[in-house]
Design a protein around this motif. Structure first.
Motif, PDB file in Angstrom:
ATOM      1  N   LEU A  19      45.339 -99.605 -28.614  1.00  0.00           N
ATOM      2  CA  LEU A  19      45.429 -98.147 -28.508  1.00  0.00           C
ATOM      3  C   LEU A  19      44.172 -97.547 -27.882  1.00  0.00           C
ATOM      4  CD1 LEU A  19      47.135 -97.377 -31.924  1.00  0.00           C
ATOM      5  CD2 LEU A  19      48.129 -97.017 -29.660  1.00  0.00           C
ATOM      6  N   ILE A  20      43.014 -98.055 -28.259  1.00  0.00           N
ATOM      7  CA  ILE A  20      41.770 -97.557 -27.676  1.00  0.00           C
ATOM      8  C   ILE A  20      41.681 -97.943 -26.205  1.00  0.00           C
ATOM      9  CG2 ILE A  20      39.252 -97.766 -27.769  1.00  0.00           C
ATOM     10  CD1 ILE A  20      39.561 -97.897 -30.858  1.00  0.00           C
ATOM     11  N   PHE A  21      42.139 -99.131 -25.849  1.00  0.00           N
ATOM     12  CA  PHE A  21      42.171 -99.530 -24.438  1.00  0.00           C
ATOM     13  C   PHE A  21      43.083 -98.606 -23.637  1.00  0.00           C
ATOM     14  CE2 PHE A  21      44.170-101.818 -20.943  1.00  0.00           C
ATOM     15  CZ  PHE A  21      43.045-102.134 -20.197  1.00  0.00           C
ATOM     16  N   ILE A  22      44.234 -98.271 -24.192  1.00  0.00           N
ATOM     17  CA  ILE A  22      45.146 -97.342 -23.509  1.00  0.00           C
ATOM     18  C   ILE A  22      44.456 -96.003 -23.286  1.00  0.00           C
ATOM     19  CG2 ILE A  22      47.273 -96.001 -23.772  1.00  0.00           C
ATOM     20  CD1 ILE A  22      48.466 -98.468 -25.192  1.00  0.00           C
ATOM     21  N   GLU A  23      43.707 -95.551 -24.260  1.00  0.00           N
ATOM     22  CA  GLU A  23      42.986 -94.280 -24.109  1.00  0.00           C
ATOM     23  C   GLU A  23      41.973 -94.358 -22.970  1.00  0.00           C
ATOM     24  OE1 GLU A  23      41.762 -90.540 -24.294  1.00  0.00           O
ATOM     25  OE2 GLU A  23      43.411 -91.325 -25.502  1.00  0.00           O
ATOM     26  N   PHE A  24      41.259 -95.458 -22.876  1.00  0.00           N
ATOM     27  CA  PHE A  24      40.275 -95.598 -21.797  1.00  0.00           C
ATOM     28  C   PHE A  24      40.950 -95.767 -20.436  1.00  0.00           C
ATOM     29  CE2 PHE A  24      37.236 -97.154 -25.195  1.00  0.00           C
ATOM     30  CZ  PHE A  24      36.569 -95.940 -25.236  1.00  0.00           C
ATOM     31  N   GLY A  36      44.032 -95.157 -32.526  1.00  0.00           N
ATOM     32  CA  GLY A  36      43.313 -96.423 -32.614  1.00  0.00           C
ATOM     33  C   GLY A  36      42.338 -96.449 -33.776  1.00  0.00           C
ATOM     34  N   VAL A  37      41.646 -95.334 -33.977  1.00  0.00           N
ATOM     35  CA  VAL A  37      40.728 -95.230 -35.118  1.00  0.00           C
ATOM     36  C   VAL A  37      41.515 -95.347 -36.424  1.00  0.00           C
ATOM     37  CG1 VAL A  37      39.186 -93.653 -36.353  1.00  0.00           C
ATOM     38  CG2 VAL A  37      38.990 -93.901 -33.872  1.00  0.00           C
ATOM     39  N   ALA A  38      42.666 -94.681 -36.486  1.00  0.00           N
ATOM     40  CA  ALA A  38      43.496 -94.748 -37.691  1.00  0.00           C
ATOM     41  C   ALA A  38      43.994 -96.171 -37.949  1.00  0.00           C
ATOM     42  CB  ALA A  38      44.672 -93.789 -37.564  1.00  0.00           C
ATOM     43  N   ALA A  39      44.352 -96.886 -36.896  1.00  0.00           N
ATOM     44  CA  ALA A  39      44.787 -98.282 -37.060  1.00  0.00           C
ATOM     45  C   ALA A  39      43.628 -99.147 -37.563  1.00  0.00           C
ATOM     46  CB  ALA A  39      45.329 -98.831 -35.748  1.00  0.00           C
ATOM     47  N   GLY A  40      42.424 -98.891 -37.063  1.00  0.00           N
ATOM     48  CA  GLY A  40      41.257 -99.624 -37.542  1.00  0.00           C
ATOM     49  C   GLY A  40      40.973 -99.350 -39.008  1.00  0.00           C
ATOM     50  N   ILE A  60      49.282 -94.897 -44.831  1.00  0.00           N
ATOM     51  CA  ILE A  60      47.841 -94.803 -44.549  1.00  0.00           C
ATOM     52  C   ILE A  60      47.616 -94.550 -43.067  1.00  0.00           C
ATOM     53  CG2 ILE A  60      45.683 -96.116 -44.475  1.00  0.00           C
ATOM     54  CD1 ILE A  60      46.690 -97.519 -47.075  1.00  0.00           C
ATOM     55  N   PHE A  61      48.316 -95.282 -42.204  1.00  0.00           N
ATOM     56  CA  PHE A  61      48.175 -95.099 -40.773  1.00  0.00           C
ATOM     57  C   PHE A  61      48.580 -93.679 -40.364  1.00  0.00           C
ATOM     58  CE2 PHE A  61      50.143 -95.336 -36.499  1.00  0.00           C
ATOM     59  CZ  PHE A  61      48.981 -95.562 -35.771  1.00  0.00           C
ATOM     60  N   SER A  62      49.687 -93.203 -40.881  1.00  0.00           N
ATOM     61  CA  SER A  62      50.170 -91.869 -40.528  1.00  0.00           C
ATOM     62  C   SER A  62      49.209 -90.779 -40.986  1.00  0.00           C
ATOM     63  CB  SER A  62      51.547 -91.626 -41.150  1.00  0.00           C
ATOM     64  OG  SER A  62      52.469 -92.569 -40.688  1.00  0.00           O
ATOM     65  N   VAL A  63      48.766 -90.870 -42.218  1.00  0.00           N
ATOM     66  CA  VAL A  63      47.847 -89.861 -42.753  1.00  0.00           C
ATOM     67  C   VAL A  63      46.516 -89.887 -42.001  1.00  0.00           C
ATOM     68  CG1 VAL A  63      46.506 -89.220 -44.812  1.00  0.00           C
ATOM     69  CG2 VAL A  63      48.933 -89.755 -45.024  1.00  0.00           C
ATOM     70  N   CYS A  64      46.012 -91.083 -41.725  1.00  0.00           N
ATOM     71  CA  CYS A  64      44.752 -91.195 -40.978  1.00  0.00           C
ATOM     72  C   CYS A  64      44.895 -90.655 -39.559  1.00  0.00           C
ATOM     73  CB  CYS A  64      44.267 -92.639 -40.942  1.00  0.00           C
ATOM     74  SG  CYS A  64      43.575 -93.212 -42.484  1.00  0.00           S
ATOM     75  N   THR A  65      46.037 -90.900 -38.916  1.00  0.00           N
ATOM     76  CA  THR A  65      46.261 -90.384 -37.569  1.00  0.00           C
ATOM     77  C   THR A  65      46.238 -88.864 -37.567  1.00  0.00           C
ATOM     78  OG1 THR A  65      47.544 -92.318 -36.896  1.00  0.00           O
ATOM     79  CG2 THR A  65      47.872 -90.305 -35.634  1.00  0.00           C
ATOM     80  N   VAL A  66      46.982 -88.260 -38.474  1.00  0.00           N
ATOM     81  CA  VAL A  66      47.028 -86.794 -38.544  1.00  0.00           C
ATOM     82  C   VAL A  66      45.654 -86.239 -38.902  1.00  0.00           C
ATOM     83  CG1 VAL A  66      48.037 -84.846 -39.795  1.00  0.00           C
ATOM     84  CG2 VAL A  66      49.492 -86.725 -39.045  1.00  0.00           C
TER      85      VAL A  66
END
Length: 84
Positions: A19-24, A36-40, A60-66
């Motif tokens: 995800l972070i690579f896609i962002e870059f 990507g941060v939320a997945a980490g 956890i992933f969903s809450v962290c993403t939001v």
């Protein structure tokens, strides 16, 4: 759903890296970065509590993403980038 039911912490970290690579590769959105941060973070939580179910991991992933997106938007609103 077999793959999702058996995600390990390192797989969450790989998802984070992708995800972070896609962002870059496609800059300007900042959405993939925070996902990507939320997945980490989800991988870190899973490392500390390996018995989490896939439902808990998804939550956890969903809450962290939001949370990261809302935090970033609030920060960006208070500190706008001035372009010449």
């Amino acid at each position: 759903m077999g793959f999702i039911e058996h995600l390990t912490f390192w797989q969450w970290w790989m998802i984070s890296a992708v995800l972070i690579f896609i962002e870059f590769a496609a800059p300007g959105t900042a959405y993939f970065l925070w996902m990507g941060v939320a997945a980490g973070v989800t991988g870190l939580v899973l490392l500390l509590a390996p018995a989490l179910t896939w439902e808990a991991q998804s939550l956890i992933f969903s809450v962290c993403t939001v949370a990261t997106l809302i935090t970033w938007r609030a920060y960006a609103k208070r500190h706008p980038v001035i372009h010449d």
